[in-house]
Design a protein around this motif. Structure first.
Motif, mmCIF file in Angstrom:
data_model
loop_
_atom_site.group_PDB
_atom_site.id
_atom_site.type_symbol
_atom_site.label_atom_id
_atom_site.label_comp_id
_atom_site.label_asym_id
_atom_site.label_seq_id
_atom_site.Cartn_x
_atom_site.Cartn_y
_atom_site.Cartn_z
ATOM 1 N N MET A 195 0.840 -1.180 0.000
ATOM 2 C CA MET A 195 0.000 0.000 0.000
ATOM 3 C C MET A 195 0.883 1.240 0.000
ATOM 4 S SD MET A 195 -2.490 1.530 2.945
ATOM 5 C CE MET A 195 -1.449 2.798 3.600
ATOM 6 N N LEU A 196 0.476 2.227 -0.802
ATOM 7 C CA LEU A 196 1.120 3.538 -0.790
ATOM 8 C C LEU A 196 0.064 4.580 -0.435
ATOM 9 C CD1 LEU A 196 3.377 3.537 -3.982
ATOM 10 C CD2 LEU A 196 4.128 3.479 -1.598
ATOM 11 N N PHE A 197 0.405 5.459 0.476
ATOM 12 C CA PHE A 197 -0.504 6.509 0.921
ATOM 13 C C PHE A 197 0.107 7.855 0.576
ATOM 14 C CE2 PHE A 197 -1.669 9.586 4.259
ATOM 15 C CZ PHE A 197 -3.044 9.600 4.102
ATOM 16 N N PHE A 198 -0.624 8.650 -0.206
ATOM 17 C CA PHE A 198 -0.189 9.990 -0.581
ATOM 18 C C PHE A 198 -1.134 11.013 0.033
ATOM 19 C CE2 PHE A 198 1.338 7.321 -4.045
ATOM 20 C CZ PHE A 198 2.620 7.800 -4.272
ATOM 21 N N ALA A 199 -0.602 12.165 0.387
ATOM 22 C CA ALA A 199 -1.413 13.300 0.829
ATOM 23 C C ALA A 199 -0.983 14.489 -0.020
ATOM 24 C CB ALA A 199 -1.202 13.594 2.305
ATOM 25 N N LEU A 200 -1.894 14.998 -0.838
ATOM 26 C CA LEU A 200 -1.547 16.111 -1.702
ATOM 27 C C LEU A 200 -1.341 17.380 -0.885
ATOM 28 C CD1 LEU A 200 -3.851 15.542 -4.816
ATOM 29 C CD2 LEU A 200 -1.556 14.672 -4.351
ATOM 30 N N ASN A 201 -0.564 18.316 -1.462
ATOM 31 C CA ASN A 201 -0.326 19.599 -0.799
ATOM 32 C C ASN A 201 -1.670 20.203 -0.424
ATOM 33 O OD1 ASN A 201 2.295 19.046 -1.520
ATOM 34 N ND2 ASN A 201 2.508 20.746 -2.927
ATOM 35 N N ARG A 202 -1.724 20.996 0.571
ATOM 36 C CA ARG A 202 -2.918 21.613 1.156
ATOM 37 C C ARG A 202 -3.730 20.611 1.976
ATOM 38 N NH1 ARG A 202 -4.046 26.920 -0.211
ATOM 39 N NH2 ARG A 202 -2.895 27.687 -1.991
ATOM 40 N N SER A 203 -3.376 19.324 1.898
ATOM 41 C CA SER A 203 -3.959 18.311 2.779
ATOM 42 C C SER A 203 -2.853 17.562 3.509
ATOM 43 C CB SER A 203 -4.813 17.329 1.978
ATOM 44 O OG SER A 203 -5.930 17.963 1.419
ATOM 45 N N ASP A 204 -1.615 18.085 3.404
ATOM 46 C CA ASP A 204 -0.472 17.355 3.941
ATOM 47 C C ASP A 204 -0.483 17.250 5.460
ATOM 48 O OD1 ASP A 204 0.014 20.095 3.973
ATOM 49 O OD2 ASP A 204 2.144 19.905 3.586
ATOM 50 N N ALA A 205 -0.932 18.280 6.173
ATOM 51 C CA ALA A 205 -0.967 18.185 7.644
ATOM 52 C C ALA A 205 -1.944 17.091 8.080
ATOM 53 C CB ALA A 205 -1.343 19.525 8.264
ATOM 54 N N LEU A 206 -3.115 17.075 7.471
ATOM 55 C CA LEU A 206 -4.085 16.022 7.771
ATOM 56 C C LEU A 206 -3.519 14.664 7.373
ATOM 57 C CD1 LEU A 206 -6.871 15.039 8.657
ATOM 58 C CD2 LEU A 206 -7.704 15.588 6.358
ATOM 59 N N GLY A 207 -2.870 14.596 6.230
ATOM 60 C CA GLY A 207 -2.283 13.338 5.770
ATOM 61 C C GLY A 207 -1.234 12.800 6.723
ATOM 62 N N THR A 248 7.484 7.909 -5.973
ATOM 63 C CA THR A 248 7.685 6.520 -5.598
ATOM 64 C C THR A 248 6.956 5.670 -6.632
ATOM 65 O OG1 THR A 248 7.646 7.162 -3.268
ATOM 66 C CG2 THR A 248 7.266 4.840 -3.748
ATOM 67 N N SER A 249 7.532 4.555 -7.037
ATOM 68 C CA SER A 249 6.862 3.698 -8.012
ATOM 69 C C SER A 249 5.537 3.188 -7.459
ATOM 70 C CB SER A 249 7.751 2.511 -8.377
ATOM 71 O OG SER A 249 7.033 1.617 -9.219
ATOM 72 N N VAL A 250 4.483 3.367 -8.250
ATOM 73 C CA VAL A 250 3.154 2.901 -7.860
ATOM 74 C C VAL A 250 2.801 1.588 -8.548
ATOM 75 C CG1 VAL A 250 2.337 5.235 -7.375
ATOM 76 C CG2 VAL A 250 1.988 4.259 -9.663
ATOM 77 N N HIS A 251 3.673 1.109 -9.421
ATOM 78 C CA HIS A 251 3.382 -0.074 -10.222
ATOM 79 C C HIS A 251 3.046 -1.276 -9.333
ATOM 80 C CE1 HIS A 251 3.949 -3.460 -12.995
ATOM 81 N NE2 HIS A 251 3.515 -2.590 -13.894
ATOM 82 N N GLY A 252 1.856 -1.836 -9.559
ATOM 83 C CA GLY A 252 1.407 -3.012 -8.820
ATOM 84 C C GLY A 252 0.969 -2.747 -7.389
ATOM 85 N N LYS A 253 0.933 -1.505 -6.987
ATOM 86 C CA LYS A 253 0.588 -1.157 -5.599
ATOM 87 C C LYS A 253 -0.860 -0.682 -5.483
ATOM 88 C CE LYS A 253 4.891 -0.948 -3.928
ATOM 89 N NZ LYS A 253 5.814 -1.819 -3.954
#
Length: 194
Positions: A1-13, A43-48
């Motif tokens: 699993m990969l978890f991303f938090a986009l800018n402007r939501s980074d603190a919550l992320g 980060t590579s997302v392939h297969g994740k």
């Protein structure tokens, strides 16, 4: 699993990742002249299985439209780069209040936003306390997960009230049902009348 938090939501992320015991994956967001932008995973997302958090409330410098596009474009980039699945976590889901026509010619923006998520092959959309749960479910053809915070907020309200009575009100007619559900939850959880 990969978890991303986009800018402007980074603190919550970061807070979500800390609570869940996982890391926030690295990504890049760039701004271009003319208001355009790009975002890509570093980060590579392939297969994740990819989870992307971005709240869609408008704020100074970033409209709901802008934030929605950023989330959609990032989800699409992950899918195009081989992600096994993509899940959008939008704690506030923009345009979910306009879920039916109340006047001739009204848009049904909940369905249009759902179609946008489907167009970028989103597997699941996760959100919190939507305006109309049934309309939300009916609008999406992909899987959805609705998180209800009523019990969490009720516990916090009860902890802060002291001996004072509680009045639950709605700012508009559309929120009356949610206000009533909160009131019922407060009554169930409290030892006295609300």
């Amino acid at each position: 699993m990969l978890f991303f938090a986009l800018n402007r939501s980074d603190a919550l992320g970061r807070a979500v990742a800390a609570a869940g015991g996982f890391c926030v994956a690295k990504h890049e967001e760039r701004e271009f002249d003319g208001g355009e932008h790009k975002a890509r995973p570093l980060t590579s997302v392939h297969g994740k299985d990819v989870w992307v958090l971005h709240t869609l409330n408008g704020e100074p410098g970033a409209s709901a439209n802008d934030k929605l596009c950023r989330l959609l474009f990032f989800l699409a980039a992950c899918r195009e780069n081989g992600a096994a699945s993509v899940t959008a976590i939008a704690p506030y889901l923009a345009y979910s209040r306009k879920d039916r026509q109340t006047k001739p010619g009204d848009p049904v923006t909940t369905r249009y936003v759902a179609a946008l998520f489907e167009a970028v092959q989103t597997d699941c959309v996760v959100t919190i306390d939507v305006h109309n749960f049934a309309a939300f479910q009916n609008a999406f053809r992909c899987r959805t997960l609705h998180l209800d915070t009523g019990r969490l907020f009720a516990a916090e309200i009860l902890a802060r009230r002291g001996e004072a009575p509680i009045a639950v009100v709605s700012p508009d007619g559309g929120g009356i049902k949610r206000a009533e559900l909160l009131r019922e939850t407060l009554v169930q959880m409290s030892e006295g009348p609300v």
